[in-house]
Design a protein around this motif. Structure first.
Motif, PDB file in Angstrom:
ATOM      1  N   GLY A 211      15.198 -11.205  15.283  1.00  0.00           N
ATOM      2  CA  GLY A 211      14.407 -10.252  14.508  1.00  0.00           C
ATOM      3  C   GLY A 211      12.902 -10.442  14.621  1.00  0.00           C
ATOM      4  N   CYS A 212      12.449 -11.173  15.612  1.00  0.00           N
ATOM      5  CA  CYS A 212      11.005 -11.425  15.735  1.00  0.00           C
ATOM      6  C   CYS A 212      10.261 -10.186  16.234  1.00  0.00           C
ATOM      7  N   ILE A 213       8.948 -10.266  16.108  1.00  0.00           N
ATOM      8  CA  ILE A 213       8.070  -9.179  16.540  1.00  0.00           C
ATOM      9  C   ILE A 213       7.078  -9.729  17.562  1.00  0.00           C
TER      10      ILE A 213
ATOM     11  N   ILE B 227      -1.314  -9.845  25.250  1.00  0.00           N
ATOM     12  CA  ILE B 227      -0.400 -10.254  24.190  1.00  0.00           C
ATOM     13  C   ILE B 227      -1.216 -10.544  22.938  1.00  0.00           C
ATOM     14  N   LYS B 228      -0.922  -9.813  21.876  1.00  0.00           N
ATOM     15  CA  LYS B 228      -1.629  -9.964  20.598  1.00  0.00           C
ATOM     16  C   LYS B 228      -0.872 -10.887  19.644  1.00  0.00           C
ATOM     17  N   ALA B 229       0.452 -10.888  19.737  1.00  0.00           N
ATOM     18  CA  ALA B 229       1.268 -11.743  18.878  1.00  0.00           C
ATOM     19  C   ALA B 229       2.613 -11.974  19.561  1.00  0.00           C
TER      20      ALA B 229
ATOM     21  N   ASN C 193       9.265 -15.831   7.755  1.00  0.00           N
ATOM     22  CA  ASN C 193       8.924 -17.246   7.865  1.00  0.00           C
ATOM     23  C   ASN C 193       7.822 -17.424   8.917  1.00  0.00           C
ATOM     24  N   TYR C 194       6.612 -16.992   8.594  1.00  0.00           N
ATOM     25  CA  TYR C 194       5.498 -17.055   9.555  1.00  0.00           C
ATOM     26  C   TYR C 194       5.206 -18.474  10.038  1.00  0.00           C
TER      27      TYR C 194
ATOM     28  N   GLY D 200      11.323 -25.142   9.068  1.00  0.00           N
ATOM     29  CA  GLY D 200      12.756 -25.402   9.215  1.00  0.00           C
ATOM     30  C   GLY D 200      13.388 -24.746  10.427  1.00  0.00           C
ATOM     31  N   MET D 201      12.605 -24.032  11.230  1.00  0.00           N
ATOM     32  CA  MET D 201      13.152 -23.338  12.407  1.00  0.00           C
ATOM     33  C   MET D 201      12.954 -24.219  13.645  1.00  0.00           C
TER      34      MET D 201
END
Length: 151
Positions: free
Chosen positions: A95-97, A120-122, A129-130, A134-135
């Motif tokens: 689900g990332c952007i 690439i901006k992001a 969870n920016y 825990g990831m």
């Protein structure tokens, strides 16, 4: 990408390891997405053709592309001018952007546009969870790891 043959995975860990490290071979000649699957190099041509077709449509300023991890990784590597093997270096959490800005300029004929460069901006933003607290697992490891094993 078009997947290859079914593999009888022995465990969730075997599946996670196979899928997680599959990208590391993407830059090798004739490397496939699982045995008998689409070649990474052929998929890259198809993906970039589709992206270019989207960008060449007139009258728009922003587009949302929903894609799976493998496509995202390959596009990100391409934008920075890296070979396919570099796609392994981009994590893509579920689900990332990703935000990519493309500069379009008139081509030689003057009546169409072409991609001059991408910026690439992001990468791999996960709004819930920016800080990625825990990831610590790669995305596919997290998907196929039992909750009690993740802590």
């Amino acid at each position: 990408m078009r997947s290859g043959q079914y593999i009888d995975f022995k465990s969730p860990e075997h599946l996670a390891a196979t899928m997680t490290f599959l990208f590391e071979q993407a830059g090798e000649p004739d490397s496939e997405f699982l045995p008998g699957g689409e070649k990474f190099s052929e998929a890259m041509v198809r993906i970039m053709d589709g992206l270019t077709d989207l960008l060449m449509r007139p009258g728009w300023a922003s587009a949302l592309v929903v894609a799976h991890e493998v496509v995202n990784r390959m596009v990100l590597a391409s934008v920075i001018g890296a070979p396919l093997g570099a796609s392994a270096g981009f994590e893509q959490d579920t689900g990332c952007i990703n935000i990519i800005d493309f500069d379009l300029v008139p081509d030689e004929s003057g009546n169409r546009t072409k991609i001059e460069r991408g910026m690439i901006k992001a990468v791999n933003l996960t709004p819930a969870n920016y800080l990625k607290n825990g990831m610590n697992l790669r995305s596919l490891e997290a998907i196929f790891t039992r909750p009690e094993e993740a802590s």
